[in-house]
Enzyme design. Structure first.
Site, PDB file in Angstrom:
ATOM      1  N   HIS A 114       0.842  -1.208   0.000  1.00 23.56           N
ATOM      2  CA  HIS A 114       0.000   0.000   0.000  1.00 23.56           C
ATOM      3  C   HIS A 114       0.873   1.252   0.000  1.00 23.56           C
ATOM      4  O   HIS A 114       2.050   1.213   0.362  1.00 23.56           O
ATOM      5  CB  HIS A 114      -0.923   0.020   1.220  1.00 23.56           C
ATOM      6  CG  HIS A 114      -0.185   0.084   2.537  1.00 23.56           C
ATOM      7  ND1 HIS A 114       0.464  -1.007   3.083  1.00 23.56           N
ATOM      8  CD2 HIS A 114       0.010   1.100   3.405  1.00 23.56           C
ATOM      9  CE1 HIS A 114       1.018  -0.677   4.227  1.00 23.56           C
ATOM     10  NE2 HIS A 114       0.776   0.612   4.451  1.00 23.56           N
ATOM     11  N   HIS A 168       4.590   0.096  -0.027  1.00 25.66           N
ATOM     12  CA  HIS A 168       5.401  -0.653   0.926  1.00 25.66           C
ATOM     13  C   HIS A 168       4.580  -1.749   1.594  1.00 25.66           C
ATOM     14  O   HIS A 168       3.344  -1.748   1.531  1.00 25.66           O
ATOM     15  CB  HIS A 168       6.018   0.288   1.969  1.00 25.66           C
ATOM     16  CG  HIS A 168       5.005   0.988   2.823  1.00 25.66           C
ATOM     17  ND1 HIS A 168       4.344   2.115   2.403  1.00 25.66           N
ATOM     18  CD2 HIS A 168       4.520   0.708   4.055  1.00 25.66           C
ATOM     19  CE1 HIS A 168       3.503   2.503   3.342  1.00 25.66           C
ATOM     20  NE2 HIS A 168       3.584   1.673   4.365  1.00 25.66           N
TER      21      HIS A 168
HETATM   22  C1  SIN Z   1       3.183   0.620   7.764  1.00 24.64           C
HETATM   23  O1  SIN Z   1       3.181   1.778   8.102  1.00 24.64           O
HETATM   24  O2  SIN Z   1       2.582   0.228   6.783  1.00 24.64           O
HETATM   25  C2  SIN Z   1       3.928  -0.394   8.615  1.00 24.64           C
HETATM   26  C3  SIN Z   1       5.364  -0.491   8.260  1.00 24.64           C
HETATM   27  C4  SIN Z   1       6.110  -1.364   9.230  1.00 24.64           C
HETATM   28  O3  SIN Z   1       5.636  -1.600  10.342  1.00 24.64           O
HETATM   29  O4  SIN Z   1       7.204  -1.803   8.868  1.00 24.64           O
END
Ligand code: SIN
Length: 290
Positions: free
Chosen positions: A108, A266
């Site tokens: 996302h 990510h």
């Molecule tokens: C996120 O903000 O999507 C989580 C990223 C993470 O916890 O590594």
């Protein structure tokens, strides 16, 4: 003879990953409050590399907030209760005994369903598990640039429909969850609303074009049937997350990470059941995607 990076960044030491997407940056101390000159270099490095990792930043919550504000005003974080007394800080916490899927486990771009999604997200590592828990980033600029001119031109005319519903909606993943979760998620009918953005957006600083869709928040393409949308989006999701576009970030305590939601999607990896993981997260307000 200075290296090219020393020419561009006289104060910082930048160590870019392969393809220049993602970089480890030393030579800045956010607890002290970087000078404007250092921040100018940081902002240029961020525009160049998209994801910056700053090791050894032992920050209080006040210092994390101050660091965030050097990149711009706070964004608005819906659907998750913030830390007490800290309306702009989320604690991403997963206890050793939690069985619920780790937060952020699907690809996302943060809050892309908002009319003005956040430009940046900062994540500060407080407790890092000994295994797993990496964060992966896909470079949506190089993914776009790798497409044929005909495909680029076609996608450039489309608008994608975004919604938080699949995650935070009344019938979404969190509404149906039965496992215990420490983070307080606020399921809401508000999440089922949709908002459309250009499927290809132009970065306001670099002028480079990026694919702006993700499996978690993109639910369709304006004017297309569900089957047509699904076929195009499935192709794009598989394309964007090809190995050559991925930067894998491995965490260490006190690392501060900033990523650009306008050019990356990510995913937070799991694989650390039985271990505590704690991160503090802020966002920086963004602009209307164009
Ligand atoms: C996120 O903000 O999507 C989580 C990223 C993470 O916890 O590594």
């Amino acid at each position: 003879m200075p290296t090219p990076d020393q020419d561009a960044y006289p104060t910082l030491q930048t160590h870019p990953a392969e393809h220049g997407f993602g970089a480890v940056v030393r030579g800045v101390n956010f607890a002290e409050g970087p000078s404007d000159k250092v921040m100018d270099e940081v902002l240029r490095a961020w525009a160049e590399h998209g994801v910056l990792s700053f090791p050894d930043q032992d920050l209080s919550l006040d210092e994390l907030e101050a660091a965030t504000l050097r990149f711009g005003p706070f964004g608005v974080d819906p659907f998750i209760a913030p830390m007490p007394g800290r309306p702009n800080v989320l604690e991403l916490r997963r206890e050793p005994d939690e069985k619920a899927t780790n937060f952020g486990a699907g690809w996302h771009s943060d809050w892309s369903f908002q009319p003005k999604p956040p430009a940046a997200t900062l994540l500060h590592a407080k407790v890092v598990p000994p295994v797993g828990g990496d964060t992966l980033f896909a470079d949506c600029v190089r993914a776009y640039e790798a497409l044929s001119p005909v495909m680029q031109e076609t996608l450039g005319r489309l608008r994608a429909v975004h919604s938080a519903g699949r995650a935070y909606g009344t019938q979404g993943v969190f509404a149906r969850e039965t496992e215990k979760r420490t983070m307080q998620i606020i399921v809401s009918a508000e999440a089922d609303k949709t908002h459309s953005h250009p499927l290809v957006r132009t970065h306001p600083v670099t002028g480079r074009k990026a694919l702006f869709v993700s499996p978690v928040y993109t639910v369709g393409i304006e004017g297309m049937s569900p089957a047509e949308s699904q076929a195009i989006l499935a192709f794009l999701f598989a394309h964007m997350t090809r190995e050559e576009f991925i930067f894998r970030h491995r965490w260490a305590p006190h690392t501060l990470l900033i990523w650009d939601n306008r050019r990356t999607i990510h995913l937070a990896e799991g694989g650390y059941d039985g271990h505590l993981r704690v991160m503090h997260r802020t966002t920086v307000a963004g602009e209307t995607p164009v």
